[in-house]
Motif scaffolding. Structure first.
Motif, PDB file in Angstrom:
ATOM      1  N   ASN A 137       0.830  -1.210   0.000  1.00 36.83           N
ATOM      2  CA  ASN A 137       0.000   0.000   0.000  1.00 36.83           C
ATOM      3  C   ASN A 137       0.862   1.258   0.000  1.00 36.83           C
ATOM      4  O   ASN A 137       0.551   2.243  -0.683  1.00 36.83           O
ATOM      5  N   GLU A 138       1.949   1.218   0.764  1.00 33.58           N
ATOM      6  CA  GLU A 138       2.864   2.362   0.808  1.00 33.58           C
ATOM      7  C   GLU A 138       3.479   2.606  -0.576  1.00 33.58           C
ATOM      8  O   GLU A 138       3.540   3.745  -1.056  1.00 33.58           O
ATOM      9  N   TRP A 153       0.823   3.848  -3.127  1.00 32.59           N
ATOM     10  CA  TRP A 153       0.504   5.257  -2.906  1.00 32.59           C
ATOM     11  C   TRP A 153       1.611   6.151  -3.458  1.00 32.59           C
ATOM     12  O   TRP A 153       1.355   7.152  -4.135  1.00 32.59           O
ATOM     13  N   ASN A 208       1.383   6.143  -7.202  1.00 33.14           N
ATOM     14  CA  ASN A 208       0.231   6.910  -7.667  1.00 33.14           C
ATOM     15  C   ASN A 208       0.454   8.412  -7.511  1.00 33.14           C
ATOM     16  O   ASN A 208      -0.010   9.206  -8.338  1.00 33.14           O
ATOM     17  N   LYS A 209       1.160   8.817  -6.449  1.00 37.23           N
ATOM     18  CA  LYS A 209       1.439  10.246  -6.264  1.00 37.23           C
ATOM     19  C   LYS A 209       2.266  10.802  -7.419  1.00 37.23           C
ATOM     20  O   LYS A 209       2.167  11.992  -7.746  1.00 37.23           O
ATOM     21  N   ALA A 265      -4.624   8.265  -4.325  1.00 38.07           N
ATOM     22  CA  ALA A 265      -4.813   7.368  -3.191  1.00 38.07           C
ATOM     23  C   ALA A 265      -4.089   6.063  -3.529  1.00 38.07           C
ATOM     24  O   ALA A 265      -3.650   5.863  -4.663  1.00 38.07           O
ATOM     25  N   PRO A 266      -3.936   5.149  -2.570  1.00 33.25           N
ATOM     26  CA  PRO A 266      -3.194   3.920  -2.868  1.00 33.25           C
ATOM     27  C   PRO A 266      -3.769   3.097  -4.015  1.00 33.25           C
ATOM     28  O   PRO A 266      -3.016   2.439  -4.731  1.00 33.25           O
TER      29      PRO A 266
END
Length: 502
Positions: free
Chosen positions: A373-374, A377, A380-381, A442-443
């Motif tokens: 998930n980290e 994210w 995606n950022k 978001a993730p």
């Protein structure tokens, strides 16, 4: 004789498992409608309920027999109702299904889905259950009638079955050895779909990159990707799932050099430990896997890569698990479909020593999910500020109504929720293309809350709109499992399916 509209019997198909099952269910729906059945409406108990089952998960049989039990009162109240069970669990359990649930009318296997209408009629006339399980493929699924769930995207099966012997997977025993379609047949189906308005196709197989094994061409899959690039009107090509052991550089070149092949790859890892990969009979090692990813990114720096990972395989140590975490860190997956190992009856792994306690598996699973998930994210950022062309989808955004957004897929298959802010008020339709700028990450999704920069109305959008004039019906109740790559149809996620074992 085909039933009239007034007397037509209704049907519902309930689908569990992988993309292959979803594809099969579209064929089952097409077969039933070709035989005169009509979809049941929302809330109606259908005259014919078909379960297209998955045998990959340990509790698959409990789920099936529980659902069959729920239908028993309806069958008692309506003796004319028929219940059919097909798919992988039917192929495995065969006559055991009728012994445990004697109110079932038809059991059919993975190799003879085309027999369903005949078996239903035979059961109705004979007033007894019909069980027909073929041991080899009778008719390639894509040659059967179909009722596609999507107007703008479609599955195209290029092969069925699998020649691998992964110790956690029961698919080869239930789907059989790999059978390949001729390239001309695949391309003819793709052209037909494009003529019907389809913009995106996903080439489907248990192991797509061994395509060609039957006719002796080890480069057949790369050639097929390039041939898809020659089809006018086909805008997006995806595929799932390749096996790392058979992944070759000609496929990377075909992806990079064919404009309509998307820079998106779903390639199962399963474990980052060489010792565990050997126990799984996965004929590659972590170094090879990472090498493929490195070459993909060298050819396509914007590629989004996703994977499948199993946590807690028998004998997995903390050191083995740390190996998986390290491969995940180096791979920088856009997303990963992570599974806790569970026993698949009938597989070699089911009887292996060193079964991991549930609490240990759970704790490792949570650490893996937190890491991924980290990474997701962070990846995606990096998309914030990018301008993307999004294929507007139907049913992808569960909160769209509440957020007043629409949803769709970027070329790399990332899910994008966007505000349909158009100056002239013209609403995008599923199948249309919009250009938007990403404003938030978001993730597991992106958001574009600025104005829509452009709208391109497409033949796929026209096809979707034309469908809205058709009588409303429930259609196939598809409960699609992970992974869902280039998903052609809206679906509720249920359980991971056999493509998770690729």
């Amino acid at each position: 004789m085909t039933a009239t509209v007034e007397s037509a019997r209704t049907y519902e198909v309930r689908t569990y498992g992988c993309q292959m099952n979803v594809h099969d269910s579209e064929r089952l729906s097409g077969l039933l409608e070709d035989a005169g059945y009509v979809p049941a409406t929302e809330g109606e108990t259908a005259d014919v309920v078909v379960f297209n089952t998955c045998a990959v998960r340990e509790n698959a049989d409990n789920r099936l027999y529980g659902n069959l039990g729920h239908l028993r009162p309806a069958k008692t109240d309506n003796p004319g109702m028929q219940i059919a069970v097909g798919g992988c669990l039917a192929q495995k359990d065969q006559g055991e299904i009728v012994r445990r649930a004697p109110w079932v009318d038809v059991v059919f296997g993975t190799h003879n889905i085309g027999s369903l209408p005949v078996l239903l009629e035979r059961a109705r006339i004979a007033q007894e259950a019909q069980v027909e399980i073929k041991e080899s493929l009778e008719t390639f699924p894509s040659t059967l009638p179909t009722k596609r769930e999507s107007a703008y995207a479609a599955w195209v099966s290029i092969s069925v079955g699998c020649n691998n012997t992964c110790t956690f997977c029961i698919v080869p025993a239930l789907r059989g050895k790999e059978k390949d379609r001729r390239p001309g047949d695949v391309l003819n189906e793709v052209r037909t779909l494009v003529d019907q308005g389809v913009l995106e196709i996903t080439l489907l197989g248990q192991n797509v990159n061994t395509y060609g094994v039957e006719f002796g061409d080890r480069f057949a899959f790369g050639k097929l990707l390039r041939a898809c690039g020659e089809i006018d009107g086909l805008e997006r090509v995806r595929f799932t799932s390749p096996h790392p052991a058979a992944f070759t550089d000609d496929v990377i070149a075909a992806m990079a050099e064919t404009p309509n092949v998307m820079h998106q790859l779903h390639m199962p890892l399963q474990s980052g430990s060489d010792r565990v990969l050997k126990a799984m009979r996965r004929s590659y090692r972590a170094e090879r896997y990472l090498g493929i990813i490195e070459r993909v990114r060298a050819a396509m720096p914007d590629a989004a890569i996703s994977t499948d990972i199993i946590v807690g395989f028998p004998g997995e140590t903390e050191e083995d698990f740390q190996g998986t975490l390290e491969v995940v860190r180096q791979s920088r997956f856009a997303n990963a479909f992570t599974f806790q190992y569970s026993i698949r009856p009938g597989t070699p792994a089911a009887t292996m020593d060193g079964q991991i306690p549930k609490e240990v598996v759970q704790e490792r699973y949570e650490r893996l999910v937190a890491l991924q998930n980290e990474i997701s994210w962070e990846e995606n950022k990096r998309q914030v500020g990018r301008v993307l062309e999004v294929l507007v989808a139907e049913g992808e955004g569960r909160k769209d109504e509440a957020t007043h957004r629409l949803s769709g897929r970027a070329p790399d298959n990332r899910l994008v929720h966007f505000s349909p802010n158009l100056p002239d008020g013209e609403a995008p339709r599923p199948g249309d293309m919009v250009t938007v700028e990403v404003t938030y990450a978001a993730p597991h999704h992106l958001v574009a809350d600025g104005p829509v920069l452009s709208l391109r109305r497409t033949r796929a959008g026209d096809a979707w709109q034309a469908r809205q004039g058709a009588p409303a019906g429930k259609g196939s109740g598809v409960m699609l499992g992970m992974p869902s790559i280039g998903r052609p149809a809206p679906a509720r996620q249920e359980t991971p399916g056999c493509s998770a074992a690729s």
